[in-house]
Design an enzyme around this catalytic site. Structure first.
Site: not given
Ligand code: ARG
Length: 466
Positions: A161, A282, A288, A295
Protein backbone atom coordinates in the site's frame (compact mmCIF):
# COMPACT_ATOMS: atom_id res chain seq x y z
CA UNK A 1 -10.39 9.42 -64.62
CA UNK A 2 -8.60 6.37 -66.09
CA UNK A 3 -7.36 3.60 -63.89
CA UNK A 4 -3.63 3.95 -63.28
CA UNK A 5 -1.45 1.40 -65.05
CA UNK A 6 0.25 0.82 -61.68
CA UNK A 7 -2.89 -0.78 -60.27
CA UNK A 8 -3.29 -4.51 -59.67
CA UNK A 9 -7.04 -4.49 -60.33
CA UNK A 10 -8.02 -2.17 -63.21
CA UNK A 11 -9.67 -4.66 -65.62
CA UNK A 12 -13.34 -4.41 -64.75
CA UNK A 13 -13.38 -0.65 -64.18
CA UNK A 14 -14.21 1.90 -66.87
CA UNK A 15 -12.93 4.76 -64.72
CA UNK A 16 -10.23 5.03 -62.10
CA UNK A 17 -10.69 5.72 -58.39
CA UNK A 18 -11.20 9.25 -57.12
CA UNK A 19 -8.23 11.01 -55.61
CA UNK A 20 -9.99 10.93 -52.25
CA UNK A 21 -10.35 7.15 -52.40
CA UNK A 22 -6.73 6.76 -53.49
CA UNK A 23 -5.58 8.85 -50.57
CA UNK A 24 -7.64 6.80 -48.11
CA UNK A 25 -6.68 3.45 -49.60
CA UNK A 26 -2.96 3.99 -49.89
CA UNK A 27 -0.72 2.12 -47.49
CA UNK A 28 2.79 2.46 -48.96
CA UNK A 29 3.75 5.05 -46.33
CA UNK A 30 3.72 2.27 -43.74
CA UNK A 31 3.67 -1.08 -45.56
CA UNK A 32 6.80 -0.29 -47.58
CA UNK A 33 8.56 -1.44 -44.46
CA UNK A 34 7.46 -4.97 -45.39
CA UNK A 35 8.95 -4.79 -48.92
CA UNK A 36 11.86 -7.18 -48.37
CA UNK A 37 9.53 -9.58 -46.55
CA UNK A 38 7.15 -9.48 -49.53
CA UNK A 39 10.06 -10.29 -51.84
CA UNK A 40 10.98 -13.28 -49.64
CA UNK A 41 7.36 -14.39 -49.98
CA UNK A 42 7.68 -14.04 -53.76
CA UNK A 43 10.80 -16.23 -53.86
CA UNK A 44 9.00 -18.86 -51.80
CA UNK A 45 5.90 -18.65 -54.01
CA UNK A 46 8.08 -19.12 -57.09
CA UNK A 47 9.25 -22.47 -55.69
CA UNK A 48 5.60 -23.58 -55.51
CA UNK A 49 4.83 -22.20 -59.00
CA UNK A 50 7.81 -24.10 -60.39
CA UNK A 51 6.88 -27.31 -58.60
CA UNK A 52 3.33 -26.92 -59.94
CA UNK A 53 4.60 -26.58 -63.51
CA UNK A 54 3.56 -22.95 -63.98
CA UNK A 55 7.12 -21.64 -64.25
CA UNK A 56 9.89 -23.50 -66.12
CA UNK A 57 13.31 -24.05 -64.62
CA UNK A 58 14.79 -21.38 -66.94
CA UNK A 59 12.04 -18.93 -66.08
CA UNK A 60 12.58 -19.64 -62.39
CA UNK A 61 16.25 -18.72 -62.72
CA UNK A 62 15.42 -15.42 -64.44
CA UNK A 63 12.72 -14.57 -61.93
CA UNK A 64 14.92 -15.43 -58.95
CA UNK A 65 17.59 -13.12 -60.31
CA UNK A 66 14.98 -10.41 -60.76
CA UNK A 67 13.81 -10.84 -57.15
CA UNK A 68 17.41 -10.64 -55.94
CA UNK A 69 18.05 -7.52 -58.02
CA UNK A 70 14.87 -5.84 -56.81
CA UNK A 71 15.72 -6.75 -53.20
CA UNK A 72 19.05 -4.99 -53.67
CA UNK A 73 17.36 -1.90 -55.11
CA UNK A 74 14.83 -1.82 -52.27
CA UNK A 75 17.58 -2.16 -49.69
CA UNK A 76 19.79 0.54 -51.16
CA UNK A 77 16.80 2.84 -51.58
CA UNK A 78 17.05 3.13 -55.38
CA UNK A 79 13.63 1.51 -55.86
CA UNK A 80 10.71 3.21 -54.14
CA UNK A 81 6.92 3.07 -54.46
CA UNK A 82 5.32 5.66 -56.75
CA UNK A 83 2.83 8.18 -55.44
CA UNK A 84 0.15 6.52 -57.59
CA UNK A 85 0.72 3.03 -56.17
CA UNK A 86 -1.75 1.64 -53.67
CA UNK A 87 0.46 -0.66 -51.65
CA UNK A 88 3.77 -2.47 -51.31
CA UNK A 89 2.51 -5.34 -53.47
CA UNK A 90 1.66 -3.11 -56.44
CA UNK A 91 5.00 -1.32 -56.28
CA UNK A 92 6.98 -4.55 -56.14
CA UNK A 93 5.09 -6.05 -59.09
CA UNK A 94 6.07 -3.00 -61.13
CA UNK A 95 9.68 -3.48 -60.02
CA UNK A 96 9.72 -7.12 -61.12
CA UNK A 97 8.09 -6.25 -64.44
CA UNK A 98 10.75 -3.58 -65.03
CA UNK A 99 13.51 -6.15 -64.50
CA UNK A 100 12.03 -9.38 -65.90
CA UNK A 101 9.33 -8.11 -68.31
CA UNK A 102 5.58 -8.44 -67.96
CA UNK A 103 5.32 -11.86 -69.62
CA UNK A 104 7.45 -13.45 -66.94
CA UNK A 105 6.80 -11.26 -63.91
CA UNK A 106 3.10 -11.30 -64.78
CA UNK A 107 3.00 -15.01 -63.85
CA UNK A 108 3.86 -14.49 -60.21
CA UNK A 109 0.45 -13.35 -59.04
CA UNK A 110 -1.07 -16.73 -59.99
CA UNK A 111 -2.34 -18.62 -56.96
CA UNK A 112 -1.79 -15.90 -54.41
CA UNK A 113 -3.70 -12.86 -53.28
CA UNK A 114 -2.63 -9.79 -51.42
CA UNK A 115 -4.77 -11.20 -48.63
CA UNK A 116 -2.68 -14.33 -48.02
CA UNK A 117 0.48 -12.37 -48.79
CA UNK A 118 -0.10 -9.69 -46.19
CA UNK A 119 -1.25 -12.18 -43.53
CA UNK A 120 2.02 -14.08 -44.00
CA UNK A 121 4.27 -11.02 -44.26
CA UNK A 122 3.10 -9.52 -41.05
CA UNK A 123 3.86 -12.79 -39.27
CA UNK A 124 7.40 -13.04 -40.56
CA UNK A 125 7.95 -9.38 -39.74
CA UNK A 126 6.71 -9.97 -36.19
CA UNK A 127 8.87 -13.07 -35.76
CA UNK A 128 11.95 -10.94 -36.55
CA UNK A 129 10.63 -8.13 -34.36
CA UNK A 130 10.20 -10.64 -31.51
CA UNK A 131 13.90 -11.56 -31.84
CA UNK A 132 14.85 -7.90 -31.49
CA UNK A 133 12.56 -7.37 -28.49
CA UNK A 134 13.84 -10.51 -26.78
CA UNK A 135 17.42 -9.27 -27.14
CA UNK A 136 16.43 -5.99 -25.45
CA UNK A 137 14.58 -7.78 -22.64
CA UNK A 138 17.65 -9.95 -22.03
CA UNK A 139 19.88 -6.85 -21.89
CA UNK A 140 17.47 -5.33 -19.41
CA UNK A 141 17.49 -8.50 -17.28
CA UNK A 142 21.27 -8.37 -17.36
CA UNK A 143 21.17 -4.77 -16.06
CA UNK A 144 18.81 -5.75 -13.20
CA UNK A 145 20.93 -8.80 -12.31
CA UNK A 146 24.14 -6.74 -12.28
CA UNK A 147 22.62 -4.16 -9.93
CA UNK A 148 21.31 -7.00 -7.74
CA UNK A 149 24.73 -8.67 -7.70
CA UNK A 150 26.43 -5.41 -6.74
CA UNK A 151 24.11 -4.87 -3.77
CA UNK A 152 23.82 -8.29 -2.17
CA UNK A 153 23.15 -7.78 1.54
CA UNK A 154 21.88 -4.18 1.30
CA UNK A 155 18.53 -3.84 3.11
CA UNK A 156 15.79 -1.42 2.14
CA UNK A 157 12.23 -0.74 3.22
CA UNK A 158 9.70 -3.06 1.59
CA UNK A 159 6.26 -1.59 1.12
CA UNK A 160 2.64 -2.63 0.76
CA UNK A 161 0.00 0.00 0.00
CA UNK A 162 3.10 2.19 -0.48
CA UNK A 163 3.50 2.17 3.32
CA UNK A 164 6.58 0.83 5.08
CA UNK A 165 5.91 -2.87 5.69
CA UNK A 166 8.90 -5.22 6.13
CA UNK A 167 12.60 -4.88 5.36
CA UNK A 168 13.78 -6.62 2.19
CA UNK A 169 17.04 -6.86 0.33
CA UNK A 170 17.45 -4.28 -2.44
CA UNK A 171 18.50 -7.17 -4.70
CA UNK A 172 15.23 -8.95 -3.92
CA UNK A 173 13.25 -5.85 -4.87
CA UNK A 174 15.18 -5.35 -8.11
CA UNK A 175 14.76 -8.98 -9.12
CA UNK A 176 11.03 -8.76 -8.47
CA UNK A 177 11.03 -6.64 -11.63
CA UNK A 178 12.96 -9.30 -13.55
CA UNK A 179 10.48 -12.17 -13.26
CA UNK A 180 7.55 -10.51 -15.05
CA UNK A 181 9.92 -9.91 -17.96
CA UNK A 182 11.01 -13.55 -17.86
CA UNK A 183 7.34 -14.46 -18.20
CA UNK A 184 7.05 -12.02 -21.11
CA UNK A 185 9.89 -13.88 -22.82
CA UNK A 186 8.02 -17.13 -22.21
CA UNK A 187 4.89 -15.54 -23.64
CA UNK A 188 6.77 -14.58 -26.81
CA UNK A 189 8.15 -18.11 -27.04
CA UNK A 190 4.67 -19.56 -26.78
CA UNK A 191 3.23 -17.04 -29.25
CA UNK A 192 5.91 -18.08 -31.77
CA UNK A 193 4.43 -21.58 -31.96
CA UNK A 194 1.20 -20.08 -33.27
CA UNK A 195 2.71 -17.28 -35.38
CA UNK A 196 5.01 -19.69 -37.14
CA UNK A 197 2.50 -20.62 -39.88
CA UNK A 198 2.15 -19.50 -43.46
CA UNK A 199 -1.13 -18.18 -44.84
CA UNK A 200 0.07 -18.67 -48.43
CA UNK A 201 -2.21 -20.94 -50.42
CA UNK A 202 -5.31 -19.41 -48.86
CA UNK A 203 -5.60 -17.10 -51.87
CA UNK A 204 -8.12 -14.40 -51.24
CA UNK A 205 -10.14 -16.69 -48.95
CA UNK A 206 -11.04 -20.18 -50.22
CA UNK A 207 -7.72 -21.60 -51.45
CA UNK A 208 -6.47 -21.86 -55.03
CA UNK A 209 -7.49 -24.16 -57.92
CA UNK A 210 -3.94 -24.31 -59.26
CA UNK A 211 -2.81 -27.18 -57.06
CA UNK A 212 0.20 -25.33 -55.62
CA UNK A 213 1.70 -26.83 -52.48
CA UNK A 214 1.43 -24.31 -49.62
CA UNK A 215 3.85 -26.40 -47.56
CA UNK A 216 6.64 -25.61 -49.99
CA UNK A 217 6.10 -21.89 -49.43
CA UNK A 218 6.05 -22.37 -45.66
CA UNK A 219 9.29 -24.36 -45.78
CA UNK A 220 10.98 -21.76 -47.97
CA UNK A 221 9.97 -19.06 -45.50
CA UNK A 222 11.32 -21.08 -42.60
CA UNK A 223 7.85 -21.42 -41.08
CA UNK A 224 6.67 -24.55 -39.30
CA UNK A 225 3.46 -25.17 -41.16
CA UNK A 226 0.44 -23.91 -43.03
CA UNK A 227 -2.79 -22.41 -41.68
CA UNK A 228 -5.40 -25.12 -41.19
CA UNK A 229 -8.25 -23.05 -42.66
CA UNK A 230 -7.87 -20.68 -45.60
CA UNK A 231 -10.58 -18.31 -44.37
CA UNK A 232 -9.05 -18.12 -40.92
CA UNK A 233 -5.64 -17.63 -42.56
CA UNK A 234 -6.58 -14.39 -44.29
CA UNK A 235 -9.07 -12.93 -41.87
CA UNK A 236 -7.67 -13.50 -38.40
CA UNK A 237 -5.34 -11.04 -36.74
CA UNK A 238 -5.37 -12.54 -33.24
CA UNK A 239 -1.67 -13.27 -33.66
CA UNK A 240 -1.02 -9.57 -34.24
CA UNK A 241 -3.19 -8.65 -31.26
CA UNK A 242 -1.41 -11.20 -29.07
CA UNK A 243 1.99 -9.86 -30.10
CA UNK A 244 0.88 -6.28 -29.41
CA UNK A 245 -0.51 -7.46 -26.05
CA UNK A 246 2.82 -9.00 -25.05
CA UNK A 247 4.60 -5.78 -26.05
CA UNK A 248 2.08 -3.84 -23.96
CA UNK A 249 2.81 -6.03 -20.94
CA UNK A 250 6.53 -5.51 -21.40
CA UNK A 251 5.89 -1.76 -21.46
CA UNK A 252 3.60 -1.89 -18.43
CA UNK A 253 6.22 -3.75 -16.40
CA UNK A 254 8.79 -1.12 -17.38
CA UNK A 255 6.28 1.55 -16.42
CA UNK A 256 5.87 0.07 -12.93
CA UNK A 257 9.57 0.20 -12.16
CA UNK A 258 9.65 3.67 -13.73
CA UNK A 259 7.16 4.82 -11.17
CA UNK A 260 9.45 3.54 -8.43
CA UNK A 261 12.60 5.07 -9.91
CA UNK A 262 10.81 8.43 -10.06
CA UNK A 263 10.07 8.13 -6.33
CA UNK A 264 13.51 6.73 -5.42
CA UNK A 265 15.39 9.68 -6.94
CA UNK A 266 13.18 12.30 -5.27
CA UNK A 267 14.62 14.34 -2.39
CA UNK A 268 12.16 12.83 0.08
CA UNK A 269 13.08 9.23 -0.71
CA UNK A 270 16.73 9.77 -1.56
CA UNK A 271 17.20 6.06 -2.33
CA UNK A 272 19.25 6.62 -5.47
CA UNK A 273 20.67 9.17 -7.84
CA UNK A 274 20.51 9.16 -11.62
CA UNK A 275 23.63 9.34 -13.75
CA UNK A 276 24.00 12.67 -15.57
CA UNK A 277 24.00 10.81 -18.88
CA UNK A 278 20.55 9.40 -18.19
CA UNK A 279 18.79 12.39 -16.62
CA UNK A 280 17.70 15.80 -17.85
CA UNK A 281 17.71 19.38 -16.58
CA UNK A 282 15.10 22.12 -16.39
CA UNK A 283 15.10 25.15 -18.69
CA UNK A 284 14.23 27.45 -15.79
CA UNK A 285 15.32 25.75 -12.54
CA UNK A 286 19.08 25.34 -12.62
CA UNK A 287 19.17 22.83 -9.76
CA UNK A 288 16.87 20.24 -11.37
CA UNK A 289 17.84 16.73 -12.35
CA UNK A 290 14.83 14.98 -13.81
CA UNK A 291 13.98 11.30 -14.40
CA UNK A 292 12.68 11.91 -17.94
CA UNK A 293 13.56 8.41 -19.15
CA UNK A 294 11.34 6.84 -16.50
CA UNK A 295 8.58 9.36 -17.22
CA UNK A 296 8.69 8.85 -20.98
CA UNK A 297 8.61 5.09 -20.43
CA UNK A 298 5.60 5.43 -18.16
CA UNK A 299 3.98 7.76 -20.71
CA UNK A 300 4.67 5.51 -23.68
CA UNK A 301 3.17 2.52 -21.91
CA UNK A 302 -0.18 4.35 -22.24
CA UNK A 303 0.43 4.50 -25.96
CA UNK A 304 1.17 0.76 -26.08
CA UNK A 305 -2.14 0.05 -24.35
CA UNK A 306 -3.84 2.38 -26.86
CA UNK A 307 -2.36 0.44 -29.78
CA UNK A 308 -3.69 -2.80 -28.32
CA UNK A 309 -7.19 -1.57 -27.54
CA UNK A 310 -7.42 0.17 -30.92
CA UNK A 311 -6.51 -3.04 -32.71
CA UNK A 312 -8.94 -5.12 -30.65
CA UNK A 313 -11.70 -2.64 -31.47
CA UNK A 314 -10.85 -2.93 -35.17
CA UNK A 315 -11.21 -6.72 -35.01
CA UNK A 316 -14.40 -6.79 -33.04
CA UNK A 317 -17.41 -7.29 -35.28
CA UNK A 318 -15.56 -8.13 -38.52
CA UNK A 319 -17.35 -10.80 -40.54
CA UNK A 320 -15.34 -13.48 -42.37
CA UNK A 321 -13.26 -13.38 -44.32
CA UNK A 322 -10.85 -10.58 -45.36
CA UNK A 323 -12.06 -7.03 -44.84
CA UNK A 324 -10.08 -3.95 -45.66
CA UNK A 325 -10.35 -2.89 -42.00
CA UNK A 326 -7.55 -5.38 -41.44
CA UNK A 327 -5.12 -2.96 -43.04
CA UNK A 328 -5.38 -1.10 -39.72
CA UNK A 329 -3.39 -3.84 -37.97
CA UNK A 330 0.01 -2.70 -39.12
CA UNK A 331 0.49 0.82 -37.77
CA UNK A 332 -0.31 -0.01 -34.13
CA UNK A 333 1.92 -3.08 -34.28
CA UNK A 334 4.80 -1.12 -35.84
CA UNK A 335 4.31 1.67 -33.34
CA UNK A 336 4.40 -0.65 -30.31
CA UNK A 337 7.52 -2.34 -31.63
CA UNK A 338 9.26 0.96 -32.48
CA UNK A 339 8.30 2.50 -29.15
CA UNK A 340 9.83 -0.37 -27.16
CA UNK A 341 12.95 -0.38 -29.33
CA UNK A 342 13.32 3.34 -28.57
CA UNK A 343 12.65 2.97 -24.85
CA UNK A 344 14.88 0.00 -24.06
CA UNK A 345 18.41 1.36 -24.73
CA UNK A 346 17.73 4.49 -22.66
CA UNK A 347 15.94 2.55 -19.94
CA UNK A 348 18.67 -0.06 -19.64
CA UNK A 349 21.25 2.75 -19.46
CA UNK A 350 19.28 4.45 -16.70
CA UNK A 351 18.90 1.27 -14.62
CA UNK A 352 22.49 0.16 -14.96
CA UNK A 353 23.87 3.57 -13.95
CA UNK A 354 21.58 4.21 -10.95
CA UNK A 355 23.67 4.83 -7.82
CA UNK A 356 21.92 3.60 -4.69
CA UNK A 357 22.47 5.32 -1.34
CA UNK A 358 23.13 2.20 0.74
CA UNK A 359 23.34 4.05 4.07
CA UNK A 360 20.00 5.70 3.55
CA UNK A 361 18.33 2.46 2.48
CA UNK A 362 19.74 0.63 5.52
CA UNK A 363 18.73 3.50 7.80
CA UNK A 364 15.15 3.46 6.52
CA UNK A 365 14.79 -0.34 6.46
CA UNK A 366 13.58 -0.73 10.11
CA UNK A 367 11.50 2.49 10.13
CA UNK A 368 7.73 2.47 10.38
CA UNK A 369 7.87 -0.45 12.86
CA UNK A 370 8.70 -2.70 9.95
CA UNK A 371 9.94 -5.42 12.33
CA UNK A 372 6.53 -5.80 13.99
CA UNK A 373 5.73 -8.97 12.02
CA UNK A 374 8.99 -10.45 13.32
CA UNK A 375 7.86 -9.77 16.89
CA UNK A 376 4.46 -11.38 16.26
CA UNK A 377 6.10 -14.44 14.67
CA UNK A 378 8.62 -14.69 17.56
CA UNK A 379 5.64 -14.81 19.94
CA UNK A 380 4.08 -17.60 17.87
CA UNK A 381 7.33 -19.55 18.16
CA UNK A 382 7.01 -19.11 21.97
CA UNK A 383 3.60 -20.79 21.80
CA UNK A 384 1.34 -17.72 21.63
CA UNK A 385 -1.65 -18.08 19.29
CA UNK A 386 -1.11 -15.82 16.24
CA UNK A 387 -4.33 -13.88 16.87
CA UNK A 388 -3.05 -12.93 20.35
CA UNK A 389 0.49 -12.35 19.08
CA UNK A 390 -0.87 -9.89 16.50
CA UNK A 391 -2.82 -8.05 19.22
CA UNK A 392 0.16 -7.90 21.63
CA UNK A 393 2.47 -6.58 18.90
CA UNK A 394 -0.12 -4.00 17.93
CA UNK A 395 -0.16 -2.78 21.53
CA UNK A 396 3.63 -2.59 21.51
CA UNK A 397 3.53 -0.43 18.36
CA UNK A 398 0.91 1.79 19.99
CA UNK A 399 3.14 2.13 23.06
CA UNK A 400 6.11 3.08 20.87
CA UNK A 401 4.09 5.66 18.95
CA UNK A 402 2.79 7.22 22.16
CA UNK A 403 6.32 7.40 23.64
CA UNK A 404 8.15 8.29 20.44
CA UNK A 405 10.26 5.13 20.54
CA UNK A 406 11.47 2.66 17.93
CA UNK A 407 10.77 -1.02 18.68
CA UNK A 408 14.36 -1.71 19.75
CA UNK A 409 14.39 1.28 22.14
CA UNK A 410 11.75 -0.18 24.47
CA UNK A 411 13.29 -1.30 27.79
CA UNK A 412 12.89 -4.82 29.23
CA UNK A 413 10.54 -3.44 31.94
CA UNK A 414 8.42 -1.63 29.37
CA UNK A 415 8.24 -4.78 27.24
CA UNK A 416 6.78 -6.96 30.03
CA UNK A 417 4.41 -4.17 30.93
CA UNK A 418 2.88 -4.39 27.45
CA UNK A 419 2.67 -8.19 27.73
CA UNK A 420 4.10 -10.88 29.95
CA UNK A 421 5.03 -12.78 26.79
CA UNK A 422 7.42 -10.04 25.63
CA UNK A 423 10.62 -11.35 27.22
CA UNK A 424 14.01 -9.65 26.67
CA UNK A 425 14.96 -12.41 24.16
CA UNK A 426 12.58 -10.80 21.69
CA UNK A 427 15.35 -8.27 21.02
CA UNK A 428 17.21 -10.73 18.86
CA UNK A 429 14.53 -10.43 16.15
CA UNK A 430 14.61 -6.64 16.27
CA UNK A 431 17.49 -6.51 13.82
CA UNK A 432 16.99 -5.92 10.12
CA UNK A 433 19.58 -8.51 9.13
CA UNK A 434 18.01 -11.15 11.40
CA UNK A 435 14.58 -10.38 10.02
CA UNK A 436 15.80 -10.70 6.44
CA UNK A 437 17.86 -13.84 6.93
CA UNK A 438 14.98 -15.53 8.76
CA UNK A 439 12.84 -15.25 5.61
CA UNK A 440 14.58 -18.19 4.11
CA UNK A 441 11.68 -20.09 2.52
CA UNK A 442 11.69 -20.54 -1.26
CA UNK A 443 11.34 -17.12 -2.91
CA UNK A 444 11.98 -15.25 0.36
CA UNK A 445 14.22 -12.24 0.83
CA UNK A 446 17.09 -13.97 2.70
CA UNK A 447 20.45 -13.57 0.99
CA UNK A 448 20.74 -17.28 0.16
CA UNK A 449 17.31 -17.27 -1.50
CA UNK A 450 18.19 -14.12 -3.42
CA UNK A 451 21.43 -15.71 -4.61
CA UNK A 452 19.43 -18.74 -5.80
CA UNK A 453 17.20 -16.37 -7.76
CA UNK A 454 20.21 -14.72 -9.30
CA UNK A 455 21.68 -18.05 -10.34
CA UNK A 456 18.37 -19.00 -11.98
CA UNK A 457 18.09 -15.64 -13.74
CA UNK A 458 21.67 -15.70 -14.92
CA UNK A 459 20.97 -19.00 -16.66
CA UNK A 460 18.32 -17.20 -18.70
CA UNK A 461 20.10 -13.87 -19.00
CA UNK A 462 23.86 -14.28 -18.91
CA UNK A 463 26.17 -11.25 -18.89
CA UNK A 464 25.56 -9.64 -22.27
CA UNK A 465 26.53 -6.00 -22.02
CA UNK A 466 30.10 -4.76 -22.08
N1 ARG B 1 -3.07 -3.35 -47.74
C1 ARG B 1 -3.85 -4.50 -47.46
C2 ARG B 1 -3.73 -4.85 -45.96
O1 ARG B 1 -2.87 -4.37 -45.34
C3 ARG B 1 -3.35 -5.64 -48.26
C4 ARG B 1 -4.42 -6.54 -48.77
C5 ARG B 1 -5.34 -5.78 -49.64
N2 ARG B 1 -6.34 -6.63 -50.16
C6 ARG B 1 -7.37 -6.17 -50.83
N3 ARG B 1 -8.14 -7.02 -51.28
N4 ARG B 1 -7.57 -4.89 -51.00
O2 ARG B 1 -4.51 -5.61 -45.43
Amino acid sequence: MAQSKDSLWGGRFAGGPSEALEALSKSTHFDWRLATYDLKGTSAHLVALHAGGYVTTDELAVLNKAVAELTKRVEDGSFLPKATEEDVHAALERGLIQIAGSQLAGKIRAGRSRNDQIATLIRIFMLDAADAIEAQVLDYLDALCSQAENHIGVAMPGRTHFQLAQPVLLSHHLLAHAWPQVRNLQRLEDWRKRANRSAYGAGALAGSTLGLDPKLVAEELGLNGVSENSMDATSSRDLVAEFVFILSLIGIDLSRISEEVIAWVSFEFGYAILADEFSTGSSIMPQKKNPDIAELTRGKSGRLIGNLTGLLATLKGLPLSYNRDLQEDKEPMFDSFDSLMLIFPAFIGMISTLTFDKERLEYLAPKGFSLATDVAEWLVKQGVVFRDAHEITGQLVQFCEANDLELDQVSDEQLVKVSKHLLPEVRKVLKVSGSIEARNGAGGTSSSQVIDQLVALRKLAPHRRV
